[in-house]
Design an enzyme around this catalytic site. Structure first.
Site, PDB file in Angstrom:
ATOM      1  N   ARG A  17      30.808  32.243  38.819  1.00 59.82           N
ATOM      2  CA  ARG A  17      31.917  33.075  37.470  1.00 59.82           C
ATOM      3  C   ARG A  17      31.517  32.910  36.381  1.00 59.82           C
ATOM      4  O   ARG A  17      31.732  33.677  35.146  1.00 59.82           O
ATOM      5  CB  ARG A  17      32.842  32.864  38.132  1.00 59.82           C
ATOM      6  N   ASP A  43      45.310  39.531  43.243  1.00 63.44           N
ATOM      7  CA  ASP A  43      45.004  40.694  43.242  1.00 63.44           C
ATOM      8  C   ASP A  43      45.209  41.991  43.965  1.00 63.44           C
ATOM      9  O   ASP A  43      44.566  41.554  45.403  1.00 63.44           O
ATOM     10  CB  ASP A  43      43.719  39.126  43.699  1.00 63.44           C
TER      11      ASP A  43
END
Lengths: 673, 187
Positions: A376, A220
C-alpha cells in the site's frame, strides 16, 4: 465376450475366444486394460483440475496485486500533500486553500443548517419509506424491506438519521468498550463495502442487532459496492436504536479522500443530486467521529478490534486521549495545533499511529518487526513479534482486524493471535467467501461463520466456467495497466531487443513487465493470455495488438498525452473532486493547469515543470474553448477497447459486484470453530 | 560476434590489461535461456501455491503443483517424487530449492508426459465395449471409483459436473468430454 480391440492387441485371444476354459484369461486381460484405461482417464482429469486451480490462483493474484497497486495512489496523494504543505507557493493560493480544505473539519453550525431535515420538503410524488416520529425498530425493518426492493430513501430522512447518529457518535469516547459479561456475545463484522446483500444475509442468519444481540462493525462500510448509502444508513439506524450494543469502528474507506475515488461519492451524486455537497460534508464529518477501535472484554479473554492493524508505534493511552475528529482524512495531516505549517514531532507520531491503525497489514512474508507496507506504500507490515509485544503490553489475548480480502472470508496469522475477518463475499467480481466472527462470554475461541451470496446462475456452473468468469475481469484490469504503460514498456522492450528481431527471451520479457508495471506477477504463467511467442522467444509487440486505449471525447492524436492522462486518472479524479467543491463538474483552465503541475511536481519532486506540456494538455481538455473543463465526463469516458470485437465494450469491474442481485440469493453456509 | 573481457595478464601481475576475446556460443546461449525460463516457470508455479510466502508448500499440494505444470505422474510416481523432495526433518512441507532441482531434471528428461487425445479416447472405448459413444454415470462410477487410481467422492463429483456438461441425460458422451478435458500446454 469377443472384444474387438482386445482381439487386435492380443491376437492369441482372438483364436482362443471360443474356448470356454480360456475365458478366464480373457477376462483377466480385459480387467488389466480397464485398470489402465481408468488410470489414463483419472490422470488426464487430475491434470485438468490442477491446471484450473493454477488459473484460478493466477487470476486471484492479479486481482489482489492490482488492487494494492491502485491503492498506492492514496500513498502518492498523501505524500503530495505533505510535500505541498512543507513547500512554499508553487501553486496559486486559491488551489492551495482548496486542497487544505480537505483536511479541515467542517464548520459545524453551517453544516447542520444546510442539512437540517426540518428545512427539507418531501415531494408528494415520493413513494419511498418515511420516518415520521422517533426512529423505532419498525422503522429499521421498514428500511430494510425498502432497500431490498431497491428504493432510495429521501434526503430529508437521510439527514434525520445522520443528524441523530452524529449526536450519539460525538458522545462516544475514542474507543468502544464491549463488555460481554452484560452482552453475553458479540458478532464482529468485517468489510462490507456497500454490499447490501451480504449485510442482509448476516442479519437474516444471526438476527437483527438488538439490546441482547450485539454487533461490532469493523469499518469499510462504503465504496466499491452498489449500496454504500443503504449499508451505512442501516448501520447508523442500528446505532441510534441500540447504542449500548451496536459498535462502529472507523475503516480506511471512511475517509473523504478515499470515497472520492472508490464509488461512494459517485453513488451520492447519483442518488442525491440536489443536496450532494452538504451530504458529502455531513458524511465527511460523521466519518471523523467514528471510534478508532473496540475493546472486547470476553471474561477469560480480552480482545482488541480495529480495522487495519497495529505497529510498534501504537500507544493506546495516546489513542484514547487524542481528538479523533481532527483526522478528517487519514491521508491529509491535520493542522498543527502550534499554528506553524509543520506538525511537531509528537503530532507526527500521533498521525502515524492513526495511519497504522487503519492501513497496516500483518507481514505477508512472515518477517519479524515493523516495516513500511510495500503493497500500500503507507503504514506498516507488522510481524508476529510486534503482535506479541503489543498483546503483552496491554494484557490482551488477540487482535481481530479486517482490511484484507481472504478466500475463506477469514484468516489466522501470527500463531492464532491475529484474526482477519472480511464480510463482503464475491468481492469485486471475485469468488471469495465472506465471514462473521461470534465471540461468547468466557469462551476460549470464537465461532466463525462463512457464507457466500451469489446469483443462481453461478451455482449451476462447472468449476471451469466459474474460473473463466473470474478470470475475465482480472485480465481486463491487467490489460488496462499494460495499455496505459505502452510507451514505457515499448521503450524498455526495444532497448533489450539487441538483435532487433522483435523477440525477447522469456525471462527478459517477464523482468521488464515487473519493472515497468511495478507489480510482481507470475508472468510466465500468464503469458499465453497476454502475448504471442514462437521458438525464438516472445513477440513483445503482439501484446498491444488486440486493444486500444480510447476516449471518444479526446480529439488529440497524441497518444503519449492520452496515456499520461489515463495513468494519472485516479489522482486527477481525486484532486479535481476536491477542487470542485460544489460539484458542478467543471473547473477552470487555470485550476486544471495547477493540478497538472501538482501531479508533475509530485512525480519529479522538484518545482520545475514543463509549461509547454501543461499548456498542451490544458488545451486538449478544453473542448469548447470556453475556459472550463468538464473533467468528470472526460475521465469516465476512458476505456480499453478490444479492437477485435468493436461492439463489445468491456466494462471495468471496479466496484461492480457481479452477483449483487438481492432477489434470488442463493446462500451457502458453513460454521467452523 | 565477440565480446571483450579485460583481465590481468597470465603471470598474475597487475600489469596493463590484456583484452581477452570470448566467442559467443549461440547454442549454449539458447540452452541457458531455456534453462532460465524453465526455472522461472517452476518458481512461479511453486510460489502461486506458497500461501505463507516462505518458500515452502505443504506436501499435500505437490500433486496439484506438478500436474499444473503439465506432468501426469501416477499416484505411485508422485510418491517417489515427493520422497526425493521432502526433508526428513520436516516431512510436511517441501522447500523451493529441493523442488526446483528435482523438477528441473524431470522437465528436462520429459518424464511423466501426458497422453495424447487419441489414447484417452481409446481408454474410454475400452470402457465402452458396445461402442455406444457414451457411458452412463453408474458405469463411470464403477470404473473410476474402483479401478486404476480411484477417485474419491469429491473428485468424482467434479468429474461428473464436466462430464455431464451437455444435457445428455445422465450419460457422458466421451468424445466431446475429451475436448473439454485436454488442455493446451504452453510450456
Amino acid at each position: 465376450m469377443n472384444h474387438p480391440i482386445l482381439a487386435q492387441i492380443v491376437p492369441q485371444v482372438a483364436a482362443l475366444s471360443d474356448r470356454a476354459d480360456k475365458m478366464k484369461m480373457v477376462s483377466k486381460l480385459s480387467t488389466l486394460s480397464i485398470d489402465k484405461s481408468a488410470s489414463k482417464i483419472q490422470q488426464a482429469f487430475r491434470k485438468h483440475q490442477a491446471r484450473l486451480k493454477l488459473k484460478k490462483q493466477a487470476a486471484w493474484q492479479i486481482h489482489e496485486k492490482l488492487e494494492y497497486s491502485s491503492e498506492q495512489t492514496e500513498a502518492k496523494l498523501k505524500d503530495m500533500f505533505e510535500k505541498l504543505i512543507k513547500a512554499s507557493g508553487t501553486l496559486s493560493p486559491s488551489v492551495t486553500k482548496l486542497l487544505h480544505k480537505a483536511g479541515l473539519p467542517v464548520e459545524e453550525k453551517e453544516l447542520l443548517r444546510l442539512t437540517n431535515p426540518e428545512n427539507i420538503r418531501v415531494e408528494p410524488t415520493y413513494r419511498g419509506p418515511r420516518i415520521e416520529g422517533p426512529i423505532t425498530r419498525k422503522v429499521f425493518v421498514d428500511l430494510i424491506e425498502a432497500f431490498q426492493r431497491g428504493q432510495v430513501l429521501h434526503e430529508k430522512y437521510v439527514c434525520e438519521i445522520l443528524h441523530q447518529a452524529r449526536t450519539i457518535l460525538k458522545t462516544i469516547p475514542n474507543f468502544n468498550h464491549v463488555d460481554l459479561s452484560n452482552l453475553r456475545h458479540v458478532f464482529i463484522v468485517g468489510d462490507l463495502h456497500g454490499q447490501l446483500a451480504d449485510l442482509l444475509h448476516i442479519f437474516n442468519s444471526n438476527g437483527l442487532p438488538s439490546t441482547d444481540n450485539a454487533y461490532i462493525f469493523n469499518g469499510d462500510f462504503v465504496d466499491r459496492g452498489r449500496n454504500s448509502v443503504e449499508v451505512i444508513l442501516l448501520l447508523m439506524v442500528a446505532l441510534i436504536l441500540y447504542p449500548s450494543s451496536v459498535f462502529l469502528n472507523r475503516g480506511n474507506h471512511e475517509d473523504i479522500m478515499v470515497t472520492v475515488r472508490y464509488g461512494f461519492h459517485n453513488e451520492i451524486n447519483h442518488k442525491y443530486r440536489t443536496r450532494k455537497a452538504p451530504l458529502v460534508d455531513l458524511f465527511k464529518d460523521i466519518f471523523s467521529w467514528l471510534p478508532l477501535y473496540s475493546y472486547v472484554d470476553a471474561g477469560k479473554n480480552k480482545i482488541i478490534v480495529m480495522h487495519g492493524g497495529i505497529s510498534d508505534k501504537i500507544n493506546l493511552k495516546r489513542l484514547n486521549s487524542l481528538a479523533r475528529n481532527r483526522y478528517v482524512s487519514i491521508e491529509v495531516p491535520p493542522e498543527s495545533k502550534s499554528g506553524g505549517k509543520r506538525l511537531t514531532e509528537e503530532e507526527e507520531n500521533e498521525y502515524h499511529q492513526i495511519q497504522d491503525l487503519f492501513w497496516s497489514d500483518p507481514d505477508p512474508r512472515g518477517r519479524r518487526g515493523c516495516r513500511k507496507n510495500d503493497d500500500r506504500k503507507m503504514a506498516c507490515f507488522f510481524g508476529a513479534d510486534v503482535t506479541q509485544q503489543f498483546l503483552k503490553k496491554y494484557n490482551l489475548s488477540m487482535i481481530i482486524r479486517s482490511h484484507q480480502v481472504k478466500q475463506d472470508g477469514y484468516e489466522y496469522n501470527h500463531g492464532g493471535k491475529v484474526l482477519t475477518v472480511f464480510s463482503a463475499s464475491n468481492y469485486c467480481g471475485g469468488s471469495n467467501w465472506g465471514a462473521v466472527v461470534r465471540w461468547d462470554y468466557n469462551e476460549e475461541e470464537p465461532w466463525i461463520i462463512s457464507f457466500k451470496t451469489q446469483g443462481v446462475e453461478m451455482e449451476k456452473m462447472s468449476f471451469s466456467k466459474q474460473v473463466t468468469l473470474f478470470e475475465d475481469p482480472a485480465y481486463h484490469s491487467l490489460m488496462e495497466k499494460v495499455m496505459t504503460n505502452k510507451t514505457a514498456l515499448l521503450k524498455e522492450f526495444t532497448k533489450a531487443d539487441t538483435k532487433k528481431d522483435d523477440h525477447l527471451p522469456l525471462t527478459t520479457w517477464a523482468d521488464i513487465m515487473s519493472d515497468v508495471l511495478q507489480v510482481d506477477l507470475p508472468w510466465l504463467i500468464l503469458r499465453a493470455k497476454l502475448v504471442q511467442e514462437d521458438a525464438d522467444g516472445v513477440l513483445y509487440r503482439s501484446m498491444f495488438n488486440d486493444y486500444i486505449l480510447d476516449n471518444p471525447k479526446f480529439q488529440m492524436s497524441n497518444t503519449g498525452i492520452m496515456e499520461d492522462l489515463y495513468m494519472w486518472k485516479d489522482m486527477l479524479l481525486a484532486l479535481f473532486n476536491l477542487i470542485d467543491y460544489n460539484h458542478s463538474g467543471f473547473i477552470s483552465r487555470n485550476e486544471f493547469a495547477d493540478v497538472i503541475k501538482l501531479i508533475l511536481y509530485g512525480e519529479n519532486g522538484s518545482g520545475d515543470v514543463n509549461d509547454a506540456y501543461v499548456e498542451e494538455l490544458t488545451s486538449a481538455m478544453d473542448f469548447d474553448r470556453n475556459g472550463k473543463i468538464d473533467f468528470n465526463e472526460f475521465l469516465e469516458s476512458f476505456r480499453i477497447v478490444n479492437v477485435k470485437k468493436p461492439q463489445q465494450i468491456n466494462e471495468k469491474s471496479k466496484g461492480r459486484n457481479k452477483s449483487g442481485s438481492i432477489n434470488g440469493v442463493i446462500v451457502e453456509h458453513k460454521i467452523r470453530v | 560476434m565477440a565480446t571483450i573481457d579485460e583481465e590481468t595478464n597470465i603471470a598474475g601481475e597487475a600489469g596493463p590489461a590484456v583484452p581477452r576475446v570470448t566467442l559467443r556460443d549461440p547454442v549454449r546461449e539458447s540452452e541457458e535461456r531455456a534453462n532460465q525460463a524453465r526455472l522461472k516457470r517452476l518458481t512461479e508455479a511453486f510460489t502461486i501455491f506458497d500461501q505463507e510466502a516462505n518458500n515452502t508448500i505443504p506436501s499435500t499440494e505437490l500433486g496439484t503443483v506438478v500436474r499444473s505444470l503439465g506432468l501426469v505422474p501416477t499416484e505411485g510416481e508422485l510418491q517417489d517424487v515427493l520422497s526425493e523432495m521432502s526433508d526428513d526433518s520436516n516431512p510436511e512441507s517441501i522447500h523451493l530449492d529441493r523442488f526446483l532441482s528435482v523438477m528441473n531434471v524431470l522437465l528436462k528428461d520429459r518424464r511423466y508426459q501426458g497422453e495424447p487425445e487419441s489414447k484417452i479416447l481409446r481408454a474410454f472405448q475400452v470402457l465402452d465395449p458396445d461402442n455406444n459413444g457414451f457411458i452412463s454415470e453408474e458405469e463411470l462410477r464403477n470404473y473410476l471409483c474402483k479401478e486404476g487410481e480411484p477417485f474419491n467422492d469429491e473428485e468424482f463429483q467434479d468429474f461428473m459436473t464436466i462430464a455431464l456438461d451437455d444435457e445428455s441425460g445422465g450419460v457422458c458422451t466421451y468424445k466431446e468430454f475429451i475436448q473439454n478435458l485436454v488442455v493446451e500446454d504452453n510450456d
